[in-house]
Design an enzyme around this catalytic site. Structure first.
Site, PDB file in Angstrom:
ATOM      1  N   GLU A   1       0.805  -1.240   0.000  1.00  0.00           N
ATOM      2  CA  GLU A   1       0.000   0.000   0.000  1.00  0.00           C
ATOM      3  C   GLU A   1       0.835   1.286   0.000  1.00  0.00           C
ATOM      4  O   GLU A   1       0.329   2.338  -0.365  1.00  0.00           O
ATOM      5  CB  GLU A   1      -0.978   0.012   1.182  1.00  0.00           C
ATOM      6  CG  GLU A   1      -0.305   0.260   2.513  1.00  0.00           C
ATOM      7  CD  GLU A   1      -1.159   1.083   3.478  1.00  0.00           C
ATOM      8  OE1 GLU A   1      -2.320   1.362   3.170  1.00  0.00           O
ATOM      9  OE2 GLU A   1      -0.637   1.437   4.545  1.00  0.00           O
ATOM     10  N   ASN A   2       2.111   1.201   0.428  1.00  0.00           N
ATOM     11  CA  ASN A   2       2.964   2.401   0.462  1.00  0.00           C
ATOM     12  C   ASN A   2       4.150   2.304  -0.495  1.00  0.00           C
ATOM     13  O   ASN A   2       5.114   3.078  -0.380  1.00  0.00           O
ATOM     14  CB  ASN A   2       3.525   2.620   1.877  1.00  0.00           C
ATOM     15  CG  ASN A   2       2.455   2.670   2.932  1.00  0.00           C
ATOM     16  OD1 ASN A   2       2.294   1.722   3.696  1.00  0.00           O
ATOM     17  ND2 ASN A   2       1.703   3.750   2.974  1.00  0.00           N
TER      18      ASN A   2
ATOM     19  N   HIS B   1      -4.305   3.000   2.065  1.00  0.00           N
ATOM     20  CA  HIS B   1      -3.744   3.755   0.933  1.00  0.00           C
ATOM     21  C   HIS B   1      -3.919   3.023  -0.402  1.00  0.00           C
ATOM     22  O   HIS B   1      -3.190   3.299  -1.356  1.00  0.00           O
ATOM     23  CB  HIS B   1      -2.253   4.034   1.172  1.00  0.00           C
ATOM     24  CG  HIS B   1      -2.028   5.116   2.176  1.00  0.00           C
ATOM     25  ND1 HIS B   1      -2.492   6.398   2.013  1.00  0.00           N
ATOM     26  CD2 HIS B   1      -1.425   5.106   3.392  1.00  0.00           C
ATOM     27  CE1 HIS B   1      -2.173   7.132   3.068  1.00  0.00           C
ATOM     28  NE2 HIS B   1      -1.527   6.363   3.925  1.00  0.00           N
TER      29      HIS B   1
ATOM     30  N   HIS C   1      -5.557  -4.941   8.128  1.00  0.00           N
ATOM     31  CA  HIS C   1      -4.864  -3.661   8.062  1.00  0.00           C
ATOM     32  C   HIS C   1      -5.560  -2.669   8.992  1.00  0.00           C
ATOM     33  O   HIS C   1      -6.630  -2.150   8.669  1.00  0.00           O
ATOM     34  CB  HIS C   1      -4.883  -3.175   6.615  1.00  0.00           C
ATOM     35  CG  HIS C   1      -3.930  -2.067   6.353  1.00  0.00           C
ATOM     36  ND1 HIS C   1      -2.603  -2.289   6.057  1.00  0.00           N
ATOM     37  CD2 HIS C   1      -4.085  -0.726   6.359  1.00  0.00           C
ATOM     38  CE1 HIS C   1      -1.998  -1.133   5.872  1.00  0.00           C
ATOM     39  NE2 HIS C   1      -2.872  -0.164   6.063  1.00  0.00           N
TER      40      HIS C   1
ATOM     41  N   HIS D   1      -0.158  -2.007   8.809  1.00  0.00           N
ATOM     42  CA  HIS D   1      -0.549  -0.592   8.863  1.00  0.00           C
ATOM     43  C   HIS D   1       0.290   0.253   9.805  1.00  0.00           C
ATOM     44  O   HIS D   1       0.614   1.387   9.471  1.00  0.00           O
ATOM     45  CB  HIS D   1      -2.027  -0.396   9.219  1.00  0.00           C
ATOM     46  CG  HIS D   1      -2.444   1.050   9.358  1.00  0.00           C
ATOM     47  ND1 HIS D   1      -2.494   1.901   8.277  1.00  0.00           N
ATOM     48  CD2 HIS D   1      -2.818   1.791  10.440  1.00  0.00           C
ATOM     49  CE1 HIS D   1      -2.898   3.109   8.699  1.00  0.00           C
ATOM     50  NE2 HIS D   1      -3.091   3.060  10.005  1.00  0.00           N
TER      51      HIS D   1
ATOM     52  N   HIS E   1       3.383  -0.125  10.627  1.00  0.00           N
ATOM     53  CA  HIS E   1       4.774  -0.135  10.148  1.00  0.00           C
ATOM     54  C   HIS E   1       5.762  -0.499  11.257  1.00  0.00           C
ATOM     55  O   HIS E   1       6.965  -0.355  11.070  1.00  0.00           O
ATOM     56  CB  HIS E   1       5.174   1.208   9.516  1.00  0.00           C
ATOM     57  CG  HIS E   1       4.381   1.570   8.293  1.00  0.00           C
ATOM     58  ND1 HIS E   1       4.757   2.573   7.428  1.00  0.00           N
ATOM     59  CD2 HIS E   1       3.237   1.054   7.778  1.00  0.00           C
ATOM     60  CE1 HIS E   1       3.877   2.678   6.447  1.00  0.00           C
ATOM     61  NE2 HIS E   1       2.931   1.766   6.650  1.00  0.00           N
TER      62      HIS E   1
HETATM   63 FE   LIG Z   1       1.166   1.376   5.492  1.00  0.00          FE
HETATM   64 FE   LIG Z   2      -2.078   1.794   6.136  1.00  0.00          FE
END
Ligand SMILES: [Fe+2]
Ligand SMILES: [Fe+2]
Length: 269
Positions: A39-40, A68, A150, A175, A177
């Site tokens: 997602e990132n 994201h 997430h 999510h 991290h």
């Molecule tokens: Fe993330």
């Molecule tokens: Fe996220």
């Protein structure tokens, strides 16, 4: 079956670190299947098609997403054709792509599902538990089933995992991290870890450059969060061993690698 599950890949530094170490990890851990949260991946937010393709080319078998998921709007153009990409299953009023997908691995079905949590999250989504029940009703239950949950809240992650005990092989949080050290195998065989962590810059604010984050968040300056691609890379993942016939989790271990330093795993890079 041995599965590696990589936490949120943040920016080019995360992509490059994963690409560099994945062949070695696949070999060292005798991995049959690789899942990564993307997602990132594209400059810290979202996933453009070329980065999705890079992940597949480097050996990732299933790519999951999160809040994201459409931060790069291009995803709407390729999502329907990306059959190894799984967006959150509980999006409201969105029919493109899939929130759960089946893969064939060594003759066994492996299901991967991506779910967005609700606590402390801005996005409006359908209730995660109800959506899982709908999935079971529509598709039946698959013995080997890995869920990427997430979400921000550790308690929401834990209760979601407990309510699915015995019905999925593992619930892995993403999510935040930040990798947690709370691996558990519940009574009926579901493995759980609150958060897989990330693949990105090691000394950072969840992957982003601390200096820009401080100026923006503490001193209120107009700064875009940036990623230092020269930073030391960190790679975080979860090692899972799943009984192929029952789907029970036999082993679950969080592992992290910081480039140039001994890891908390069994090998170092
Ligand atoms: Fe993330
Ligand atoms: Fe996220």
């Amino acid at each position: 079956m041995k599965i590696l599950f990589f936490g949120d890949i943040v920016g080019d530094i995360g992509m490059q670190a994963l690409s560099a170490i994945l062949p070695k990890l696949r070999k060292d851990f005798e991995a049959d299947f690789i899942i990564a949260n993307g997602e990132n991946a594209s400059r810290g937010r979202g996933l453009i098609e070329s980065d999705y393709e890079k992940l597949i080319d480097m050996g990732v078998d299933a790519v999951t997403l999160g809040n994201h998921w459409d931060s790069k709007k291009q995803i709407h153009d390729y999502l329907d054709d990306a059959d190894q990409l799984i967006r959150p299953i509980n999006l409201l009023n969105y029919d493109h792509g899939v929130g759960s997908a089946l893969f064939e691995v060594n003759g066994f079905d492996v299901r991967v599902t991506n779910v967005l949590g609700q606590a402390f999250m801005k996005e409006s989504v359908a209730a995660p538990y109800q959506k899982m029940m709908e999935l079971f009703q529509e598709e039946g239950e698959t013995a080997i089933h890995i869920v990427d949950f997430h979400a921000e809240s550790t308690s929401e992650k834990a209760l979601f995992a407990h309510v699915l005990d015995g019905r999925v092989s593992a619930v892995i949080g993403t999510h935040t991290h930040v990798q947690t050290n709370d691996p558990q195998i519940f009574e009926k065989g579901t493995g759980f870890l609150s958060d897989a962590g990330m693949c990105g810059a090691y000394c950072s604010v969840i992957g982003f450059d601390p200096e820009a984050a401080i100026e923006k968040m503490i001193f209120g300056k107009e700064r875009r969060l940036s990623i230092n691609d020269e930073a030391t890379p960190l790679v975080c993942f979860v090692y899972l061993e799943i009984d192929e016939n029952t789907g029970r989790c036999l082993d679950i271990r969080p592992v992290s690698y910081i480039a140039g330093r001994p890891s908390n795993g069994e090998a170092s890079i």
